[in-house]
Each structure stands twice: as structure tokens, then as C-alpha cells.
Design a protein around this motif. Structure first.
Motif, PDB file in Angstrom:
ATOM      1  N   LEU A   1      -3.342   9.363  -4.683  1.00 16.89           N
ATOM      2  CA  LEU A   1      -3.677   8.041  -4.127  1.00 16.89           C
ATOM      3  C   LEU A   1      -3.914   8.160  -2.631  1.00 16.89           C
ATOM      4  O   LEU A   1      -3.286   8.971  -1.952  1.00 16.89           O
ATOM      5  N   ASN A   2      -4.794   7.322  -2.102  1.00 21.67           N
ATOM      6  CA  ASN A   2      -5.025   7.316  -0.654  1.00 21.67           C
ATOM      7  C   ASN A   2      -4.121   6.282   0.032  1.00 21.67           C
ATOM      8  O   ASN A   2      -3.444   5.495  -0.638  1.00 21.67           O
ATOM      9  N   ASP A   3      -4.136   6.287   1.359  1.00 23.69           N
ATOM     10  CA  ASP A   3      -3.246   5.432   2.169  1.00 23.69           C
ATOM     11  C   ASP A   3      -3.281   3.956   1.772  1.00 23.69           C
ATOM     12  O   ASP A   3      -2.273   3.264   1.824  1.00 23.69           O
ATOM     13  N   ASN A   4      -4.470   3.478   1.433  1.00 23.24           N
ATOM     14  CA  ASN A   4      -4.641   2.043   1.190  1.00 23.24           C
ATOM     15  C   ASN A   4      -4.524   1.647  -0.275  1.00 23.24           C
ATOM     16  O   ASN A   4      -4.629   0.466  -0.586  1.00 23.24           O
ATOM     17  N   ASP A   5      -4.357   2.611  -1.174  1.00 20.57           N
ATOM     18  CA  ASP A   5      -4.221   2.257  -2.588  1.00 20.57           C
ATOM     19  C   ASP A   5      -2.955   1.423  -2.759  1.00 20.57           C
ATOM     20  O   ASP A   5      -1.954   1.623  -2.075  1.00 20.57           O
TER      21      ASP A   5
ATOM     22  N   ARG B   1       0.772   3.657   2.172  1.00 23.94           N
ATOM     23  CA  ARG B   1       1.262   3.885   3.538  1.00 23.94           C
ATOM     24  C   ARG B   1       2.489   2.997   3.822  1.00 23.94           C
ATOM     25  O   ARG B   1       3.477   3.463   4.387  1.00 23.94           O
ATOM     26  N   GLU B   2       2.417   1.745   3.388  1.00 21.39           N
ATOM     27  CA  GLU B   2       3.545   0.821   3.615  1.00 21.39           C
ATOM     28  C   GLU B   2       4.785   1.265   2.831  1.00 21.39           C
ATOM     29  O   GLU B   2       5.906   1.206   3.340  1.00 21.39           O
TER      30      GLU B   2
ATOM     31  N   THR C   1       0.842  -1.207   0.000  1.00 21.15           N
ATOM     32  CA  THR C   1       0.000   0.000   0.000  1.00 21.15           C
ATOM     33  C   THR C   1       0.877   1.257   0.000  1.00 21.15           C
ATOM     34  O   THR C   1       2.078   1.194   0.304  1.00 21.15           O
TER      35      THR C   1
END
Lengths: 312, 66
Positions: free
Chosen positions: B43-47, B21-22, B19
Motif C-alpha cells: 500500500l502507498n502512503d495515502n491508501d 501514513r496516519e 491513511t
């Protein structure tokens, strides 16, 4: 991993704001951002549609986003850019001026430009070097000249409000730095609105509750072309260190930055934090004999002193 | 081929699939002060980022005196 969806329409979200427990798509995010700005303007009684607002623009994401939002809300807002003459490797000031001008042209907005080198005969880094202010960095002189020029030009041009795009990260890092050094004179002066005083224009900060992540997201979603590069002198500054530290904390405790700032405003409002009176009592301001702007020195103001003969 | 992330004109690499965030955490960048854009789209955190694609990392933090 679960896809994050817009809380309003269930499309794919472009941003999740953990501190607000809110995720929004590319259509609803700018709409929310603009509505929130209007809410802050009203909450802190910053200005009304009858006011003439000068927006301080740097060519960066925050100030262009602010001008864009005020324009969309229909306020009478013109821009003001100060070309500081910072070149670095990529003519930083000139490129920033071009970005601000392009933004204004595309929206048919009026941008006022003040070029320090044209007006003062030398750039901000050159003034800092000549006057031996700061340690290899012109930031103190830069701040002084910017505040002086913004106040002077806003009044000369007939505006009654000066809007700056200071955001949550700017404010919490400033407050944090002042607390670390127990700068008790400066702390009570921090506020969403600085009221007009004799010779000083009213100053407002409509983005004070948005994080830099939120203002950057707004600029990206709106397709605003801003200067991404940092001022070459900002690298390694204390303010950037505090921002980094506070963001690491925010990762673990969503909302901690906003709680820190709002708790401070609440304490100010309830009178728990009081401005410090000088030993001599109230500060007496008189007009600077050179520029006419108010100063507490009794003689030339701090900016005009930079250009005194004995500094040359 | 890994995920390519352009950050301050440098090319960084992480191994997908992961993701946003990762990816930021792997690079030591705070997700509170950095955003990722793919072909102009935020893009959002989980994309999810996949091997072989190129995205841009945007730093949201700027300095300057108040």
C-alpha cells in the motif's frame, strides 16, 4: 485523501518516493528499480558483463533483491552465504540459509555456502565468547569473520568482484556514526567501490543510493521470500539508533539522507577529504602465514589470531 | 471493530478510517522505515485503512556491520 497514481501509467501507485517526487505502480516500480541499479553500476564503474560477480547474501531483503536485480540484468552473478551459527529462538542462521537456498533454487542460480561451525569448529557467538571480544555481543567478531571469509572465498572461487547490498541507510548511518566520533581514519574509506588491491578483491555496492524502504518495497512487489526477522544481536545497536534518527529527519526533510551521502562523495571526489597517512608512511601488507590473506600486522591476520592457541 | 495491524507478530489496533501514513504515525512508527501490506499487496502512503480489516506492517530497517 487523493489516491496516489503512477507517474507513468496512472494506475494505483504502490510507492511514493518523496525525495524523487515520484510514485510508481506494481509494474513500473520494479522496472524503475532495475534501471536505476544499472545506472549506478555504470556511473560508479562497478563492473561489466565480462566480470564474475559474487553476491554476498544473508537471506534478507536487500541481498536477495540485489541478486534478483543482477540476475534480471543478465550479469554473471553467483551467491555466497555464510552460516554464522546464530540460533536465537528460531535458528536464525539456518532459516536464513534456507531462504537463500530456496531463492537460488527457484531461479536455478548457484549458491556457495560456508558454515563457520563446520569450518572452524565453533559458531561465531562461541568464538566471541571464548575470545572475550565485544560486550555480550558477537558483532565485532562477526564483522571480522564475514569480511575475511568473503574476501578469501571470492578469490578462491575465481570471482573478481564482490557485490554487497549495502544501501543508503547503511551508508548514512555509518557515516553519521563516524562523524559523531570523529573517526577520521575510517571516513575517507567509505565509497561505492573499493578497488582491488594486492590480496583484496574489488568490492562494490550497487544499492548504495536506494533507501531500505525502497529495497523492501522491491522485494515485496517482486514476491521475494526473505527473512524478515532481525539478527537477534542487532537489537539496540547504535547503527539502528542512527537509522531511526535519520529517518525521523527524512520525514521532515525528504531527500536529506541522499544529499548527506552524495555531498560526502562529492567532497571526497574534489579532494576536500583526504585519507590519513600513517606516521610510518604507507601501510605495508604481507601475507598472513596461516591463511595467506594480506595483513598489516606483520604476523597472523586479525581473524587467524582468533584461533591462536593462547585464545583456546 | 478497529483496523488490526500485525507488527512483529503482535496485534496492534487503530481506529479507521485513516491513511497508511496516519496509521503508522499513530503507532509511533516512521513511514520512512515501515511499509504496510494488505493481502500481499503493497500500500502507498495515502491508501486508506478501514475498520475491520487486517494488514501487516513491515519494518524496512535492518542492522549489521559494514
Amino acid at each position: 485523501m487523493t489516491t496516489i497514481r503512477c507517474h507513468k501509467c496512472h494506475q494505483r501507485a504502490v510507492i511514493r518516493m518523496r525525495q524523487h517526487r515520484l510514485a510508481l505502480c506494481k509494474d513500473h516500480y520494479p522496472q524503475w528499480f532495475i534501471e536505476q541499479t544499472q545506472r549506478f553500476i555504470e556511473k560508479y564503474q562497478m563492473f561489466t558483463p565480462q566480470d564474475r560477480i559474487l553476491v554476498a547474501v544473508s537471506g534478507g531483503k536487500d541481498s536477495l533483491a540485489l541478486w534478483d536485480v543482477l540476475w534480471q540484468l543478465g550479469y554473471d552473478a553467483e551467491g555466497f552465504y555464510i552460516n554464522l551459527g546464530i540460533d536465537g529462538e528460531k535458528l536464525y542462521s539456518d532459516q536464513s540459509e534456507q531462504a537463500a537456498q530456496k531463492f537460488a533454487d527457484e531461479r536455478h542460480l548457484k549458491l556457495h555456502i560456508y558454515r563457520v561451525e563446520e569450518q572452524r569448529g565453533e559458531s561465531v557467538p562461541a568464538i566471541a565468547l571464548r575470545t572475550h571480544r565485544g560486550r555480550q555481543k558477537p558483532c565485532a567478531v562477526c564483522g571480522l569473520i564475514k569480511r575475511h571469509t568473503m574476501n578469501q572465498m571470492a578469490r578462491q572461487l575465481g570471482f573478481n568482484v564482490l557485490a554487497t547490498a549495502h544501501n543508503l541507510d547503511d551508508e548514512v548511518s555509518f557515516l553519521f556514526g563516524n562523524l559523531l566520533s570523529w573517526n577520521l581514519r575510517q571516513i575517507p574509506r567509505q565509497s561505492p567501490v573499493l578497488e582491488a588491491e594486492e590480496g583484496f578483491i574489488r568490492k562494490v555496492k550497487p544499492f548504495i543510493r536506494f533507501s531500505e524502504r525502497e529495497t523492501a518495497a522491491y522485494s515485496i512487489v517482486r514476491g521475494i521470500e526473505y527473512i524478515e526477522d532481525e539478527c537477534p544481536f542487532a537489537e539496540g545497536s547504535k547503527q539502528l539508533q542512527y537509522k531511526e534518527l535519520l529517518n525521523r529527519l527524512e520525514e521532515q526533510q525528504p531527500g536529506v539522507k541522499l544529499r548527506f551521502l552524495l555531498g560526502f562523495f562529492n567532497a571526497m571526489q574534489q579532494g576536500f577529504i583526504q585519507p590519513i597517512e600513517d606516521e610510518q608512511g604507507e601501510v605495508i601488507l604481507s601475507p598472513c602465514p596461516s591463511c595467506g590473506q594480506p595483513t598489516s600486522t606483520g604476523g597472523l591476520c586479525a581473524t587467524c589470531r582468533l584461533f591462536e592457541e593462547d585464545h583456546r | 471493530m478497529p483496523v488490526i495491524l500485525i507488527y512483529r507478530k503482535q496485534k496492534l489496533e487503530v481506529e479507521g478510517t485513516l491513511t497508511v501514513r496516519e496509521a503508522l504515525q499513530q503507532l509511533g512508527l516512521s513511514p520512512e522505515s515501515h511499509l504496510i501490506v494488505r493481502k500481499g499487496e503493497l500500500l502507498n502512503d495515502n491508501d486508506v485503512l478501514r475498520n475491520g480489516e487486517e494488514v501487516k506492517v513491515i519494518s524496512a530497517i535492518s542492522g549489521g556491520a559494514l
